[in-house]
Enzyme design. Sequence first.
Site, mmCIF file in Angstrom:
data_model
loop_
_atom_site.group_PDB
_atom_site.id
_atom_site.type_symbol
_atom_site.label_atom_id
_atom_site.label_comp_id
_atom_site.label_asym_id
_atom_site.label_seq_id
_atom_site.Cartn_x
_atom_site.Cartn_y
_atom_site.Cartn_z
ATOM 1 N N ASP A 15 0.863 -1.141 -0.069
ATOM 2 C CA ASP A 15 -0.114 0.120 -0.063
ATOM 3 C C ASP A 15 0.999 1.319 0.080
ATOM 4 O O ASP A 15 1.841 1.443 0.976
ATOM 5 C CB ASP A 15 -0.820 -0.073 1.218
ATOM 6 C CG ASP A 15 -1.775 1.087 1.098
ATOM 7 O OD1 ASP A 15 -2.261 1.663 0.123
ATOM 8 O OD2 ASP A 15 -2.523 1.244 2.358
ATOM 9 N N ASP A 109 -3.320 2.580 -5.773
ATOM 10 C CA ASP A 109 -2.185 2.457 -4.849
ATOM 11 C C ASP A 109 -2.013 1.366 -4.077
ATOM 12 O O ASP A 109 -0.959 1.082 -3.297
ATOM 13 C CB ASP A 109 -1.948 3.852 -4.227
ATOM 14 C CG ASP A 109 -3.064 3.921 -3.081
ATOM 15 O OD1 ASP A 109 -4.246 3.409 -3.395
ATOM 16 O OD2 ASP A 109 -3.156 4.330 -2.022
ATOM 17 N N GLU A 110 -2.523 0.174 -4.275
ATOM 18 C CA GLU A 110 -2.306 -1.100 -3.515
ATOM 19 C C GLU A 110 -3.105 -2.108 -4.143
ATOM 20 O O GLU A 110 -3.792 -2.231 -5.059
ATOM 21 C CB GLU A 110 -3.342 -0.717 -2.081
ATOM 22 C CG GLU A 110 -4.635 -0.666 -2.371
ATOM 23 C CD GLU A 110 -5.519 -0.403 -0.833
ATOM 24 O OE1 GLU A 110 -5.059 -1.412 0.037
ATOM 25 O OE2 GLU A 110 -6.306 0.477 -0.757
#
Length: 213
Positions: A15, A109-110
Amino acid sequence: MDEQAPKSRIIIHTDMDAFYASVEMLDYPELRGKPVVVGGLSSRSVVSAASYEARKFGIHSAMPTVTAHKLCPQAIFMPVRMGRYQEISSQIMTIFNRFTPLVEPISLDEAFLDVTGSARLFGSGVEIATTIRATIKAETGLTASAGVATSKLLAKIASDLQKPDGLTIVEPGQERAFLVDLPINKLWGAGATTIKALKMLSVQTIGDLATLP
């Protein structure tokens, strides 16, 4: 002959740290160390991301920007640049795919990475997570936090515990010990309404939840 015990899966949840805000600070170094808020600038807009400096004032994602401004008048408000975030996200996902084809993105983003079959090439789950984080830093200039565990749920919870730029490992066989004392709000998927209802049942920790019928 006894059958060999099944091998534990190795799942990494990676993350990025305050992703949108971090990209803004990457592109505009003068923003580093300052409370940065990314979101629309109109009176109806909400916060898309906040730097860790801004979070100290109580600012968080989905908060109305008007409220964020009241909490921290000195915050620097930046417009959302989705194209730029997607560009960096593509770089990050490319890095993930160097280590395993089993990549499950859950946002820009993860992502979850199943690296069970990658150990012979790249080492243990901890070594792979460490290398991935270092590679992201070297190639994008951004930091990421990661959790390594035997399931997605555990890895997701773990990655959030030592942010920013942290790494948390849940060893096989230690799953219960890891979860039992964590506050119930650390349970992935438990929103504010669910947490409120659980606390009415005296559930304060994930261990408390496990004792309910």
